[in-house]
Design an enzyme around this catalytic site. Structure first.
Site, short mmCIF file in Angstrom:
data_model
loop_
_atom_site.label_atom_id
_atom_site.label_comp_id
_atom_site.label_asym_id
_atom_site.label_seq_id
_atom_site.Cartn_x
_atom_site.Cartn_y
_atom_site.Cartn_z
N CYS A 112 -6.36 0.89 6.94
CA CYS A 112 -5.23 -0.04 6.94
C CYS A 112 -4.59 0.05 8.31
O CYS A 112 -3.95 1.05 8.64
CB CYS A 112 -4.22 0.30 5.85
N GLY A 113 -4.78 -0.98 9.13
CA GLY A 113 -4.29 -0.95 10.50
C GLY A 113 -2.78 -0.95 10.61
O GLY A 113 -2.21 -0.17 11.38
N ARG B 287 -8.04 -7.18 -0.36
CA ARG B 287 -8.57 -6.69 -1.63
C ARG B 287 -7.57 -5.72 -2.25
O ARG B 287 -7.02 -4.85 -1.59
CB ARG B 287 -9.93 -6.01 -1.43
N CYS C 4 -2.08 -8.17 8.12
CA CYS C 4 -3.15 -7.21 7.86
C CYS C 4 -3.72 -6.79 9.21
O CYS C 4 -4.35 -7.60 9.90
CB CYS C 4 -4.24 -7.84 6.99
N GLY C 5 -3.44 -5.54 9.60
CA GLY C 5 -3.86 -5.08 10.92
C GLY C 5 -5.36 -5.04 11.08
O GLY C 5 -5.91 -5.54 12.08
N SER C 6 -6.07 -4.44 10.12
CA SER C 6 -7.53 -4.40 10.23
C SER C 6 -8.11 -5.80 10.13
O SER C 6 -9.14 -6.11 10.74
CB SER C 6 -8.13 -3.48 9.17
N ASN D 260 -11.82 -7.84 2.26
CA ASN D 260 -10.62 -8.53 2.72
C ASN D 260 -11.07 -9.86 3.32
O ASN D 260 -12.02 -9.90 4.09
CB ASN D 260 -9.90 -7.70 3.78
N GLN E 131 0.82 -1.20 0.00
CA GLN E 131 0.00 0.00 0.00
C GLN E 131 0.87 1.26 0.00
O GLN E 131 1.99 1.25 0.52
CB GLN E 131 -0.93 0.06 1.23
N ASN F 90 -4.16 1.03 -2.47
CA ASN F 90 -3.65 -0.31 -2.71
C ASN F 90 -2.70 -0.32 -3.90
O ASN F 90 -2.67 0.62 -4.70
CB ASN F 90 -4.80 -1.28 -2.98
N ASN G 31 -13.29 -0.77 6.86
CA ASN G 31 -13.21 -1.43 5.56
C ASN G 31 -13.86 -2.81 5.71
O ASN G 31 -13.99 -3.33 6.82
CB ASN G 31 -11.76 -1.53 5.06
#
Length: 274
Positions: free
Chosen positions: A73-74, A209, A217-219, A190, A44, A64, A157
């Site tokens: 985006c975490g 995604r 992936c934090g989130s 995601n 990203q 992205n 998201n």
């Protein structure tokens, strides 16, 4: 244009200061910069902009690798917090930012970890967005010859979380793209594959995604824990083990914000002619 290369548990970013630099990113330029052979290479692009609201410190934008802009985006949020301090844009430890869909507070701890208030998970289908008649704890989804049970949640998201017996053998590369662009997710999603080890520990892989499977992936970690707690599988404090490392997630349930704590690593600074 000056930039920094950073990562959060292997989820890597190109971070750009748009406070002191005039920059514009077209989808085509982003795709070119994201190319790992001919560009900088990243999952990203993170852009630091001046605040739209005088009560906030910055505006946080995320793109992205395919050029699409997303709202959350975490892992990027943790890198964002470290970046603005490293570059002298602020000396605050609690940094308030706006995103495409809301606000966040990023807190840098004494040991340089970053704790992010991710807000309250939203399970309402229309808010994810997800096409469903009503909110459920689990949904049945069909994609080609596959049928899966999943939880769905927004962390700013859209996320779909599938419980698996073993993440090492999960069909991430098969089911990931099928579900990411499934018709029930009008804005794509995601896709998380979660193995519950015990009530305090999960293993997770995420097909993001617009980026594919990433090291972390934090989130997605936040979404997995939120779904696990909603389904009665997890406690309020959970260690999430991703391919790139571990995140600590805390959520006290409905009516409370969810917190994510983890590292943010500065790799190098660079300059590129656009």
């Amino acid at each position: 244009m000056q930039f920094a290369k950073m990562h959060g548990l292997g989820n890597d970013f190109m971070v750009v200061d748009a406070v002191t630099q005039n920059v514009y990113f077209s989808p085509e330029l982003i795709r070119r910069l994201a190319d790992r052979h001919c560009g900088v290479g990243f999952d990203q692009l993170l852009v630091v902009e001046p605040p739209y609201d005088p009560e906030l410190d910055f505006h946080y934008r995320i793109f992205n690798a395919d050029g699409s802009e997303v709202a959350q985006c975490g892992n990027g949020a943790r890198c964002f917090a470290r970046f603005v301090r490293l570059k002298g844009l602020t000396n605050k430890r609690d940094i308030a930012v706006s995103t495409q869909t809301g606000r966040m507070v990023l807190s840098v701890t004494d040991d340089e970890l970053v704790r992010v208030n991710m807000g309250e998970p939203n399970f309402e289908p229309q808010q994810v967005p997800f096409r469903a008649v009503k909110a459920e704890k689990t949904y049945i989804m069909r994609a080609d010859e596959h049928t899966v049970l999943c939880g769905v949640v927004s962390m700013g998201n859209p996320h779909c979380v599938i419980q698996v017996e073993d993440v090492d053998t999960a069909k991430v590369e098969t089911l990931g793209p099928l579900l990411e662009s499934h018709e029930r997710f009008p804005e794509r999603a995601n896709i998380g594959f979660m193995q519950v080890v015990d009530s305090h520990t999960v293993r997770l892989r995420v097909y993001e995604r617009g980026a594919g499977e990433t090291q972390a992936c934090g989130s997605g970690a936040c979404a997995a824990v939120a779904v696990g707690i909603q389904q009665g599988l997890l406690s309020a404090n959970v260690r999430v083990s991703l391919p790139g490392g571990d995140l600590d997630i805390q959520w006290d349930g409905p009516g409370h914000p969810l917190f994510m704590t983890g590292p943010a690593t500065h790799v190098y600074d660079g300059f590129i002619h656009l």
